[in-house]
Design an enzyme around this catalytic site. Sequence first.
Site, PDB file in Angstrom:
ATOM      1  N   GLU A 353      13.894  41.356  25.408  1.00 16.06           N
ATOM      2  CA  GLU A 353      14.668  41.001  24.187  1.00 16.06           C
ATOM      3  C   GLU A 353      14.148  41.842  23.029  1.00 16.06           C
ATOM      4  OE1 GLU A 353      17.928  37.867  23.618  1.00 16.06           O
ATOM      5  OE2 GLU A 353      16.521  37.364  22.518  1.00 16.06           O
ATOM      6  N   HIS A 384       4.400  37.112  49.823  1.00 25.14           N
ATOM      7  CA  HIS A 384       5.427  36.976  50.991  1.00 25.14           C
ATOM      8  C   HIS A 384       6.936  37.480  50.635  1.00 25.14           C
ATOM      9  CE1 HIS A 384       2.348  35.066  53.577  1.00 25.14           C
ATOM     10  NE2 HIS A 384       2.213  34.676  52.262  1.00 25.14           N
ATOM     11  N   LYS A 512      29.165  39.048  23.289  1.00 29.61           N
ATOM     12  CA  LYS A 512      29.834  37.562  22.641  1.00 29.61           C
ATOM     13  C   LYS A 512      31.137  38.035  22.252  1.00 29.61           C
ATOM     14  CE  LYS A 512      25.347  35.750  21.210  1.00 29.61           C
ATOM     15  NZ  LYS A 512      24.444  35.390  19.949  1.00 29.61           N
TER      16      LYS A 512
END
Length: 543
Positions: A353, A384, A512
């Site tokens: 960000e 793994h 938004k």
Amino acid sequence: MKNINPTTTKAWKELEDHYKEIKNEHMKDMFNNDEKRSEKFTIQWEDFYVDYSKNRITEDTRALLLQLAEECHLKDAINSYFGGEAINQTENRPVLHTALRANKDADIKVSNKNVVPEVQEVKAKIRDFSNDIIDGTQKGYTGKAFTDIVNIGIGGSDLGPVMVTESLEFYKNHLKVHFISNVDGDHVHETIKDLNPETTLFLIVSKTFTTMETLSNATTVREWFLKSAPQKEVSKHFVAVSTNLQQVEDFGIDVKNIFPMWDWVGGRFSLWSAVGLSISLAIGYENFESLLDGARKMDDHFKETSFEENLPVQLALISIWYNNFFKAESEAVIPYSQYLDKFPSYLQQAIMESNGKSVDRNGEKVDYQTGTIIWGEPGTNSQHAFFQLIHQGTKLIPTDFIGFKHSLFEDKDHQDKLMANYFAQTEALLNGKTEQEVEGELKSKAFSQEEIDRIKAFKVFEGNNPTNTILIEKLTPESMGKLIALYEHKIFVQGVIWNIFSYDQWGVELGKQLANKILAEFSSKTTDNHDSSTKKLLKFYMS
């Protein structure tokens, strides 16, 4: 801060030439040709031992990167950063999360006013409130002591606190701390379904007290609470961290239970403020203060240490070397501690960000790579899962290995097994395994030459994969504070060199705005002014 396109500097041009000279060199040869290489590329500072010798760099590389920092006026930028200048120019704000952990006698001015006394007042309030909740002095509406804390926030109001409380779980007291962030209703109801409203305290963390996700979740939780308690008892069970006093009071929260925030602290760097109230409640205020002390020590190291021995500077410059010259697009962060499970995701927000920008400080599109993609999981789990790609894939992925000399439960058997893997992975990534070594290994296992010829290519590791080894004495609140601040300052250095603004986040705004529009359309049953794909998806959802 001076706005300098790094690609126009003399150092950048020399680094481009230098890259062409050494890009095919193998680190094995670098070690073989210099028995003191590890000493030359290691920094030991307090309880941190950072070995960056397993990088595709030489002393010339380091000198040129330091020259780049000088030409970009990094030292002046650091002074501006700590001095309270409005380096977040798109919002005309200082960037002073460092003031939250400064010494109480420090003088750090914003608009000609020393902000440190106010910070100290808020810290005292955090201390007193935390102590009263932890020891049971402050009780719920039926007179019972609190047993559970629920932090309601999103982004920086969630990621930092949840990461630190999990990282320092060993130091937790009896309080159970929960986090609600996503506006997903299932997430909210799953969190509160087994809680007792009589003994649950809610922390609503929102600077503006208008964040859609946080307010929706807080409203749902309040409705749940009011099924068991009258409205007047909201004030005993809800606390706010916000600047919007009127909105908070309208919600029903007592003014004495409001903790302030400041606009000179960005959300993703706010865990050191009252946003970290959940941390203080979880581990106790003394440990919270130790966390801040650790960060302050890293601040001092960053400010005062020569760039040659400066941890944030060196790690940032090496990252730039890979990002801009080797064209590496991602970095992995692998903590060899399950406690630090959330640390890579915290860094994702902090780094991506901050430095995920394509416009420079002059308002021009950049013509070079900026922010790195950050990812990772704890070791040994990650070995793994995705280490196959790091070892034998086609992408160059510089990796930070974070480990601790001493375990918290002092289980030496487990610790030795964990750390054997920690050291082995960096060595394997460095050296790899040649075809000759593979053949010898298979012959020792009685494989026929035909079998060896069939599978040997698949078992070769090229090596030459870069790593930083960050080895810390022990996971404590103080060392955790140092580690977080190390990466905070690495972000700053990168932003200075890349000539971008690291402390705004305009990229989150458009989504938004569109979400609010679509939410209204769910009620009106209209799907106008969308592209054909979105329109079709909305119709399917609403059908």
